[in-house]
Write an enzyme that holds these catalytic residues in place. Sequence first.
Site, PDB file in Angstrom:
ATOM      1  N   ARG A 367       0.960  -1.181   0.014  1.00  0.00           N
ATOM      2  CA  ARG A 367      -0.111  -0.218   0.066  1.00  0.00           C
ATOM      3  C   ARG A 367       0.830   1.261  -0.044  1.00  0.00           C
ATOM      4  O   ARG A 367       1.764   1.254   0.788  1.00  0.00           O
ATOM      5  CB  ARG A 367      -0.825  -0.077   1.355  1.00  0.00           C
ATOM      6  CG  ARG A 367      -1.824  -1.178   1.348  1.00  0.00           C
ATOM      7  CD  ARG A 367      -2.748  -0.860   2.530  1.00  0.00           C
ATOM      8  NE  ARG A 367      -3.504  -2.161   2.847  1.00  0.00           N
ATOM      9  CZ  ARG A 367      -4.425  -2.773   2.187  1.00  0.00           C
ATOM     10  NH1 ARG A 367      -5.106  -2.146   1.144  1.00  0.00           N
ATOM     11  NH2 ARG A 367      -5.219  -3.888   2.729  1.00  0.00           N
ATOM     12  N   ARG A 397      -6.215  -5.533  -0.914  1.00  0.00           N
ATOM     13  CA  ARG A 397      -7.592  -5.189  -0.786  1.00  0.00           C
ATOM     14  C   ARG A 397      -8.020  -3.683  -0.547  1.00  0.00           C
ATOM     15  O   ARG A 397      -7.304  -3.000   0.137  1.00  0.00           O
ATOM     16  CB  ARG A 397      -8.541  -5.966   0.092  1.00  0.00           C
ATOM     17  CG  ARG A 397      -9.844  -5.826  -0.116  1.00  0.00           C
ATOM     18  CD  ARG A 397     -10.653  -6.557   0.982  1.00  0.00           C
ATOM     19  NE  ARG A 397     -10.493  -8.069   0.893  1.00  0.00           N
ATOM     20  CZ  ARG A 397     -11.129  -9.026   0.245  1.00  0.00           C
ATOM     21  NH1 ARG A 397     -12.098  -8.642  -0.520  1.00  0.00           N
ATOM     22  NH2 ARG A 397     -10.788 -10.315   0.187  1.00  0.00           N
ATOM     23  N   HIS A 427       3.000  -9.558   1.108  1.00  0.00           N
ATOM     24  CA  HIS A 427       2.768  -8.712   2.125  1.00  0.00           C
ATOM     25  C   HIS A 427       3.947  -8.280   2.947  1.00  0.00           C
ATOM     26  O   HIS A 427       4.094  -7.465   3.966  1.00  0.00           O
ATOM     27  CB  HIS A 427       1.774  -9.340   3.062  1.00  0.00           C
ATOM     28  CG  HIS A 427       0.961  -8.347   4.255  1.00  0.00           C
ATOM     29  ND1 HIS A 427       1.545  -8.358   5.753  1.00  0.00           N
ATOM     30  CD2 HIS A 427       0.306  -7.303   4.035  1.00  0.00           C
ATOM     31  CE1 HIS A 427       0.902  -7.589   6.233  1.00  0.00           C
ATOM     32  NE2 HIS A 427      -0.050  -6.908   5.331  1.00  0.00           N
ATOM     33  N   TYR A 460       0.185   5.026  12.338  1.00  0.00           N
ATOM     34  CA  TYR A 460       0.141   3.685  12.831  1.00  0.00           C
ATOM     35  C   TYR A 460       1.516   3.570  13.524  1.00  0.00           C
ATOM     36  O   TYR A 460       2.596   4.361  13.037  1.00  0.00           O
ATOM     37  CB  TYR A 460       0.258   2.824  11.641  1.00  0.00           C
ATOM     38  CG  TYR A 460      -1.058   2.673  10.708  1.00  0.00           C
ATOM     39  CD1 TYR A 460      -2.199   3.451  10.915  1.00  0.00           C
ATOM     40  CD2 TYR A 460      -1.095   1.834   9.659  1.00  0.00           C
ATOM     41  CE1 TYR A 460      -3.174   3.437   9.899  1.00  0.00           C
ATOM     42  CE2 TYR A 460      -2.208   1.681   8.624  1.00  0.00           C
ATOM     43  CZ  TYR A 460      -3.240   2.435   9.228  1.00  0.00           C
ATOM     44  OH  TYR A 460      -4.475   2.415   8.184  1.00  0.00           O
TER      45      TYR A 460
END
Length: 697
Positions: A367, A397, A427, A460
């Site tokens: 991302r 997603r 990932h 985050y």
Amino acid sequence: MSDQFINRELSWLEFNQRVLDEASRPDLPLLERIKFLAITASNLDEFFQVRVGGLIMMRRAGSRATELAGLTPVQQLSLIRRRTQQMSVDQNHLLLNDIIPNLAKAGLRHLKPKELSPEQRVGVDDYFTSFVFPLLTPLALESSQHEVSLPSLRILIAARLTSSDDSTRYAFVPIPENLPRFISVSTEKGEAFLLLEDLVIHHLNDLFPRETVAGTALFRITRNTDIAVDEEDASDLIDEMEEVLTARRFSSTVRLQVRSGIPKDILRLVQELTGTGPTHLYRVPGPQALADFFQLSRQPGTEKLQNPPWLPQPSPHVDPATSIFEAISTRDILLIHPFESFDPVTRLLTEAANDPHVLAIKQVLYRTADQSTIVDALIHAAEAGKQVTVLIELKARFDEARNLNRAEELQRAGVQVVYGVKGLKTHAKITLVARNEDGRLRRYVHLGTGNYNESTAQLYTDISYLTCRPEYGSDASLFFNAVTGRSKLVRLQKLSPAPSAMKQRLLELIDGEISRAKQGDKALIMAKMNSLQHPEIISALYRASRAGVQIKLNVRGICCLKTGNRKDARNIRIVSIIDRYLEHARVFYFHRSGDPEVFISSADWMVRNLDSRVELMIPIEDFPSKKRLIRYLEACFKDNQNAFLIQPDGSGQRLQPQNDDTPFRLQEQLQKQATKAAKTKNRDHITTFEPYRAANS
């Protein structure tokens, strides 16, 4: 088996309840509470799109398969509906009876169009005419056909229209997404806001001249997005992904949200058009699309209603006047974001793009930010003639469309782009930079727990690790060779990849603590992650607990392990921390008789991560970095301000100081530590004099 596990979906809903509990705290600034409320709504949107959508597909297929807790799809959907209905009621009660009245007291009122003064109405009406009206697109529904394409996750106005001949028809007006939901209005008592949908309803007659608006209703639909590429039959992944994105726009409706008091004829019509029955229907007494309430923090004069900013601090080990390559060559660098700036990571890419000694850059992108410095650096590097290889995961997603665009940008610049790995999502968070230093190749590696996204790096909590240790560089090269060249991933020296080795390595580490506990040694496991759901890992933790291993887990979200005083779980303590930053880092500790092993990872302890994704677990062997991570983990279990103790049913009990306990808040402590380290570095820099030296003759 079912008495050992908590249902994944119900566990996730309890996590969302903990976020909603933060929104209910009267000691937090009002706009911080609104942000937490908005997060719960955004979370539920995604939950219905993916998890509920998938369960509805299973129910329609007649599946009676049970999950870990022994529930069928039908049973899960029934329990989810009951829990989410209550959550929706609680969200709106909090907004309407607590937050909005307190906002008014603080000088930010919510107004309806009829409450505007004549002067205010002139300005608002002009705004509608100039900006809103040109963007409205009514969708007519002809009486002869009940077909109209209604967009997902948009507020829609349903209107019943009557003509002079007493005929009736219906039309729908989607509220534009590219306009602010909250319209600022100045009043004598301070600032106020008007909701965009209220303004559109007020002017609805302007859209339908010579007709009368006889009835209106606000509603919102959520469509199923649990539609994935069939990779076995996909000849062109890009084409297939574009087809999936199109299919999601017209997929079945999994939730219909309507305002309480909706006229019965409009409700029947909307249900008919969306194919929804009573089990899909959610009545709400207040505004819909609560995720939009994030926008309130951008209203004029709201700074006093928010937390004072915590600025990311520069790492004391990265001098802005020195090359990032020199800094990494001096020592391994561990960063805890967002308390420490993400800048060293972006600098690694931007300097590599401009450095004539850099030969190659390889990176995995899952991302990215909308305006990505990292993507810009990769493009610049390729245009400068460097060998740039990027694995960009098209199956991330809700980021599929953005990643498709990113891939096209990179390819146009000459970047070698790989579209993930067949059958798996990639990932892992890894970057490799190869540099020619005095005729020898040196490899610099970034490994992390979070995405290469400069925006979320400020929101985050994540870990970054920068190193040029040869064995890590060698492993990174082997990893990229495997995922980009379709070669077999051989055993690596340091890194543990999933799905080939990570789960087995974790089970070995847990078994090691079990063996030491049985021998009478101290045995301890500490771990921090987002989710815990893998049945083999949970079973291993139960075995460890029975053997006497002390287990401390910080699990932010889904936790399918049942705590309690059962023998299986007696030595397991699980906390969840909900604070101003989203807890996202994964850190694992195994005591190993006083010679601990510490890891960071891109993977949670879930089936999807350990069995169905390309992930990495990284040992941290550099002593200062390891010591710092151990202290970080220990601090997770001291938090008595923003931590919840997970109960046997999956719910959370807020932890508070007991007796003479000192209040302790993990994220505040990390911010203080980062600030202190940066100030100490700056003071040392000011008081250290470095003379110029004469050049050798």
